[in-house]
Write a protein that holds these residues in place. Structure first.
Motif, PDB file in Angstrom:
ATOM      1  N   VAL A 129     -16.939   8.248  -1.629  1.00 47.99           N
ATOM      2  CA  VAL A 129     -17.774   7.888  -1.777  1.00 47.99           C
ATOM      3  C   VAL A 129     -19.139   8.060  -2.703  1.00 47.99           C
ATOM      4  O   VAL A 129     -18.934   8.697  -3.422  1.00 47.99           O
ATOM      5  CB  VAL A 129     -18.921   8.627  -0.493  1.00 47.99           C
ATOM      6  N   LYS A 130     -19.426   6.690  -3.050  1.00 43.86           N
ATOM      7  CA  LYS A 130     -19.974   6.083  -4.476  1.00 43.86           C
ATOM      8  C   LYS A 130     -21.181   5.969  -4.564  1.00 43.86           C
ATOM      9  O   LYS A 130     -21.904   6.576  -3.331  1.00 43.86           O
ATOM     10  CB  LYS A 130     -19.602   4.111  -4.667  1.00 43.86           C
ATOM     11  N   SER A 131     -22.032   6.307  -5.795  1.00 43.57           N
ATOM     12  CA  SER A 131     -23.021   6.837  -5.613  1.00 43.57           C
ATOM     13  C   SER A 131     -24.494   6.024  -5.009  1.00 43.57           C
ATOM     14  O   SER A 131     -25.300   6.370  -4.673  1.00 43.57           O
ATOM     15  CB  SER A 131     -23.879   7.021  -7.375  1.00 43.57           C
ATOM     16  N   ASP A 132     -23.773   4.690  -4.689  1.00 43.81           N
ATOM     17  CA  ASP A 132     -24.563   3.486  -4.254  1.00 43.81           C
ATOM     18  C   ASP A 132     -24.786   3.547  -2.558  1.00 43.81           C
ATOM     19  O   ASP A 132     -25.373   2.954  -1.966  1.00 43.81           O
ATOM     20  CB  ASP A 132     -24.528   2.422  -4.676  1.00 43.81           C
ATOM     21  N   GLY A 133     -23.619   5.193  -2.055  1.00 39.10           N
ATOM     22  CA  GLY A 133     -23.470   4.373  -0.905  1.00 39.10           C
ATOM     23  C   GLY A 133     -22.829   4.363  -0.133  1.00 39.10           C
ATOM     24  O   GLY A 133     -22.281   4.199   0.958  1.00 39.10           O
ATOM     25  N   SER A 134     -21.430   3.169  -0.942  1.00 42.05           N
ATOM     26  CA  SER A 134     -20.482   2.426  -0.605  1.00 42.05           C
ATOM     27  C   SER A 134     -19.089   3.509  -0.764  1.00 42.05           C
ATOM     28  O   SER A 134     -19.738   4.374  -1.150  1.00 42.05           O
ATOM     29  CB  SER A 134     -20.404   0.984  -1.225  1.00 42.05           C
ATOM     30  N   VAL A 135     -18.654   3.393   0.096  1.00 42.91           N
ATOM     31  CA  VAL A 135     -17.148   4.121   1.073  1.00 42.91           C
ATOM     32  C   VAL A 135     -15.897   3.143   0.063  1.00 42.91           C
ATOM     33  O   VAL A 135     -15.907   1.311   0.889  1.00 42.91           O
ATOM     34  CB  VAL A 135     -17.221   4.089   2.369  1.00 42.91           C
ATOM     35  N   SER A 136     -15.307   4.070  -0.698  1.00 44.68           N
ATOM     36  CA  SER A 136     -13.883   2.888  -0.868  1.00 44.68           C
ATOM     37  C   SER A 136     -12.502   3.716  -0.405  1.00 44.68           C
ATOM     38  O   SER A 136     -12.722   4.982  -0.170  1.00 44.68           O
ATOM     39  CB  SER A 136     -13.589   2.774  -2.357  1.00 44.68           C
ATOM     40  N   GLU A 137     -11.364   3.124  -0.512  1.00 47.05           N
ATOM     41  CA  GLU A 137     -10.284   4.035  -0.239  1.00 47.05           C
ATOM     42  C   GLU A 137      -9.359   4.065  -1.286  1.00 47.05           C
ATOM     43  O   GLU A 137      -8.704   3.256  -1.933  1.00 47.05           O
ATOM     44  CB  GLU A 137      -9.632   3.534   0.771  1.00 47.05           C
ATOM     45  N   PRO A 138      -9.999   5.428  -2.543  1.00 49.25           N
ATOM     46  CA  PRO A 138      -8.686   5.306  -3.129  1.00 49.25           C
ATOM     47  C   PRO A 138      -7.414   4.542  -3.508  1.00 49.25           C
ATOM     48  O   PRO A 138      -6.977   5.508  -2.312  1.00 49.25           O
ATOM     49  CB  PRO A 138      -9.226   5.990  -4.161  1.00 49.25           C
ATOM     50  N   ARG A 139      -6.580   4.307  -4.353  1.00 47.69           N
ATOM     51  CA  ARG A 139      -5.117   4.091  -3.677  1.00 47.69           C
ATOM     52  C   ARG A 139      -4.705   5.272  -4.040  1.00 47.69           C
ATOM     53  O   ARG A 139      -4.417   6.501  -4.690  1.00 47.69           O
ATOM     54  CB  ARG A 139      -4.816   2.971  -5.315  1.00 47.69           C
ATOM     55  N   VAL A 140      -3.591   6.064  -3.308  1.00 48.71           N
ATOM     56  CA  VAL A 140      -2.893   6.900  -3.223  1.00 48.71           C
ATOM     57  C   VAL A 140      -1.331   7.190  -4.211  1.00 48.71           C
ATOM     58  O   VAL A 140      -0.584   6.174  -4.153  1.00 48.71           O
ATOM     59  CB  VAL A 140      -1.793   7.496  -1.858  1.00 48.71           C
ATOM     60  N   GLY A 141      -2.195   8.754  -4.684  1.00 47.15           N
ATOM     61  CA  GLY A 141      -0.869   8.415  -5.916  1.00 47.15           C
ATOM     62  C   GLY A 141       0.458   9.108  -5.530  1.00 47.15           C
ATOM     63  O   GLY A 141       0.593   9.457  -4.109  1.00 47.15           O
TER      64      GLY A 141
ATOM     65  N   LYS B 107       1.006  -1.403   0.040  1.00 50.09           N
ATOM     66  CA  LYS B 107       0.006  -0.091  -0.230  1.00 50.09           C
ATOM     67  C   LYS B 107       1.127   0.766   0.132  1.00 50.09           C
ATOM     68  O   LYS B 107       2.302   1.272   1.023  1.00 50.09           O
ATOM     69  CB  LYS B 107      -1.183  -0.540   1.065  1.00 50.09           C
ATOM     70  N   ARG B 108       0.169   2.099  -0.263  1.00 51.99           N
ATOM     71  CA  ARG B 108       0.563   3.247  -0.749  1.00 51.99           C
ATOM     72  C   ARG B 108       0.691   4.098  -0.084  1.00 51.99           C
ATOM     73  O   ARG B 108      -0.793   4.259   0.152  1.00 51.99           O
ATOM     74  CB  ARG B 108       0.946   4.284  -2.294  1.00 51.99           C
ATOM     75  N   ILE B 109       1.524   5.393   1.310  1.00 52.95           N
ATOM     76  CA  ILE B 109       0.812   6.139   1.909  1.00 52.95           C
ATOM     77  C   ILE B 109       0.922   7.836   1.988  1.00 52.95           C
ATOM     78  O   ILE B 109       2.722   8.068   1.446  1.00 52.95           O
ATOM     79  CB  ILE B 109       0.742   5.558   3.812  1.00 52.95           C
ATOM     80  N   GLY B 110       0.625   8.507   1.673  1.00 56.53           N
ATOM     81  CA  GLY B 110       1.461   9.593   2.054  1.00 56.53           C
ATOM     82  C   GLY B 110       1.508  10.098   3.061  1.00 56.53           C
ATOM     83  O   GLY B 110       0.465  10.598   3.812  1.00 56.53           O
TER      84      GLY B 110
ATOM     85  N   PHE C 230      -1.601  12.555   7.221  1.00 54.61           N
ATOM     86  CA  PHE C 230      -1.167  11.686   6.454  1.00 54.61           C
ATOM     87  C   PHE C 230      -2.420  11.161   6.065  1.00 54.61           C
ATOM     88  O   PHE C 230      -3.415  11.935   5.892  1.00 54.61           O
ATOM     89  CB  PHE C 230      -0.995  10.732   7.683  1.00 54.61           C
ATOM     90  N   SER C 231      -2.472  10.712   4.534  1.00 51.54           N
ATOM     91  CA  SER C 231      -3.787   9.663   3.871  1.00 51.54           C
ATOM     92  C   SER C 231      -4.625   8.917   4.409  1.00 51.54           C
ATOM     93  O   SER C 231      -5.375   8.730   3.354  1.00 51.54           O
ATOM     94  CB  SER C 231      -2.874   9.452   2.563  1.00 51.54           C
ATOM     95  N   TRP C 232      -4.508   8.982   5.283  1.00 55.73           N
ATOM     96  CA  TRP C 232      -5.524   8.014   6.300  1.00 55.73           C
ATOM     97  C   TRP C 232      -6.438   8.318   7.631  1.00 55.73           C
ATOM     98  O   TRP C 232      -5.954   9.415   7.756  1.00 55.73           O
ATOM     99  CB  TRP C 232      -5.632   6.378   6.470  1.00 55.73           C
TER     100      TRP C 232
END
Length: 213
Positions: free
Chosen positions: A172-184, A144-147, A163-165
């Protein structure tokens, strides 16, 4: 009188001899032209760096928790080529070094630790953003990449870290679900937490020029 005339003759003869010698001696050589000065060696490129470690205040965990960061990062511009057009020489923000994250949780009798390899750093004044890819951890963060962002306080102001977390990088997606995108690379939030122990030294530098092909 005779002696005086003889003295005058000798004086005249000596003067004539001196004049003859002066006339016969070669003219002094013109001074040799000075060799042109060697061109000055180009100044070494100043490189950015961040070094230090500190404990941070974080209001969303119990007070007895101990959260620490250590950062040893040095710029290594144009050192990480990647397989994409324009990536043959890498990026001006390429960097190397190590980041360690330590979070002791006495209430859970557990300490989370992660070590990560620095891959990117960019500075602006006394602030830097750094990213690193986790190489080892006890919380499943490998790969995992961290910022991390660091601000070197001035005039008595405390240093700061972000920090990036935790409070950032949530999709937050349109269906209400949540995800953690990859850090660039080089992506980190503003330094939102205060360093309560320890500190960091940020050495800023302008972006390195593109190397000649």
């Amino acid at each position: 009188m005779k002696n005086r005339k003889r003295a005058l003759v000798l004086a005249g003869t000596a003067a004539a001899l001196v004049a003859t010698l002066i006339g016969a001696s070669p003219a002094p050589a013109a001074p040799a032209p000075e060799a042109p000065a060697a061109p000055a060696a180009p100044a070494a490129q100043k490189l950015a760096s961040v070094h230090g470690g500190g404990t941070v205040a974080y209001p969303y965990v119990p007070k007895e928790h101990d959260i620490r960061f250590t950062v040893d990062a040095d710029a290594a511009p144009w050192s990480r080529p990647f397989p994409a057009p324009g990536g043959e020489q890498g990026m001006p923000v390429d960097a190397r070094g190590k980041v360690t994250v330590y979070h002791a949780m006495p209430d859970e009798n557990f300490t989370a630790v992660a070590e990560a390899e620095v891959d990117c750093m960019v500075t602006g004044g006394r602030t830097a953003t750094i990213t690193a890819v986790v190489t080892s951890s006890n919380v499943g963060w490998e790969g995992k990449r961290i910022g991390i962002s660091v601000q070197d306080g001035e005039r008595g102001a405390p240093d700061r870290v972000g920090f990036s977390w935790g409070i950032a990088n949530v999709d937050v997606k349109s269906d209400g679900s949540v995800s953690e995108p990859r850090v660039g690379t080089c992506m980190a939030p503003a330094p939102f937490t205060e360093v309560t122990k320890g500190g960091f030294k940020v050495t800023p530098a302008p972006l390195a020029p593109r190397p000649k092909s």
